[in-house]
Write an enzyme that holds these catalytic residues in place. Sequence first.
Site, PDB file in Angstrom:
ATOM      1  N   GLY A  36      43.345  42.148  39.055  1.00 15.11           N
ATOM      2  CA  GLY A  36      43.240  42.324  40.504  1.00 15.11           C
ATOM      3  C   GLY A  36      43.257  40.966  41.206  1.00 15.11           C
ATOM      4  CG  HIS A  37      40.040  38.099  40.630  1.00 15.32           C
ATOM      5  ND1 HIS A  37      39.276  38.493  39.563  1.00 15.32           N
ATOM      6  CD2 HIS A  37      39.217  38.086  41.705  1.00 15.32           C
ATOM      7  CE1 HIS A  37      38.033  38.697  39.969  1.00 15.32           C
ATOM      8  NE2 HIS A  37      37.968  38.472  41.262  1.00 15.32           N
ATOM      9  CE  LYS A 151      35.516  45.724  42.927  1.00 15.14           C
ATOM     10  NZ  LYS A 151      34.074  45.834  43.223  1.00 15.14           N
TER      11      LYS A 151
END
Length: 281
Positions: A36-37, A151
Amino acid sequence: MLIFSKKADLKAHLQHHIQAGTTIGFVPTMGALHSGHLSLMQQSVAQNGITVVSIFVNPTQFNNPEDLEKYPRTLEADAEKIQGLNRDIIIFAPTVDDMYEGHTISQHYNFDGLENQMEGAHRPGHFDGVGTVVKKLFEIVQPTRAYFGEKDFQQLQIVKKLVEKENMPIQIIGCPISREESGLAMSSRNERLSAEERHGAAFIYQVLQEARTRFAQESIDSVKSYVAQEFKAHPEFVPEYFEIADEDTLIPATLKENRKYRAFIAVFLGNVRLIDNISLN
Ligand code: PAF
């Protein structure tokens, strides 16, 4: 690959880029990087002349000392992942002393009420800590664009409010949630789950998806009782909150109006606190 541990050195390095008008993309993280990063970094690399990634476990945003102590710190592995993605990304990994200069305290912020809901209500001081560190990081890096995952949707809205209130000329870009194959939202905290828990945690997203389906036909109360029942039937999960809230104001809704809504959840699995959210309409 360049890794800076002192803000003065990073600032000096960035100065000639800023003077030359190079666009700077910035991805603030607390490390323990997952894909995700990396997708935030990829987007930043595609849209900017240079990209800076910060890796800093910020003590002022943890309301729970055990959570701070157990937060994974994996700088070497993180640097390798970044290098594998793009060798030109600049890493900023300061110490607490360098960032806070002996005053490890938060500034108090008014984010027009965004800070009072959900994470703000359950983690006292959390968003003061986030606001404090993000402002410091923005002042050091002076990015053109900064990238945040959805998120932490409440955090994303709060950072947008921060730059608006502080008049910082920075474009805040929200990026969709990255999910594991099971549907579990990617999070550095997933590392603290056992293999069995991690597999089972996909249940959270299943409930959110069903909540979205029901939201199209049912009342907010009815969707909320569905979610409450599901978690009652799965006592290994201890929900902290489930809210359906206006996407802009984050105020929990009771009746549907012609607005954008999102469902937000925080739930404990063992002693690991997981959050997720989903757009409902
Ligand atoms: O989302 C995070 O990882 C942190 O809250 C952030 C934005 C890096 C600030 O410490």
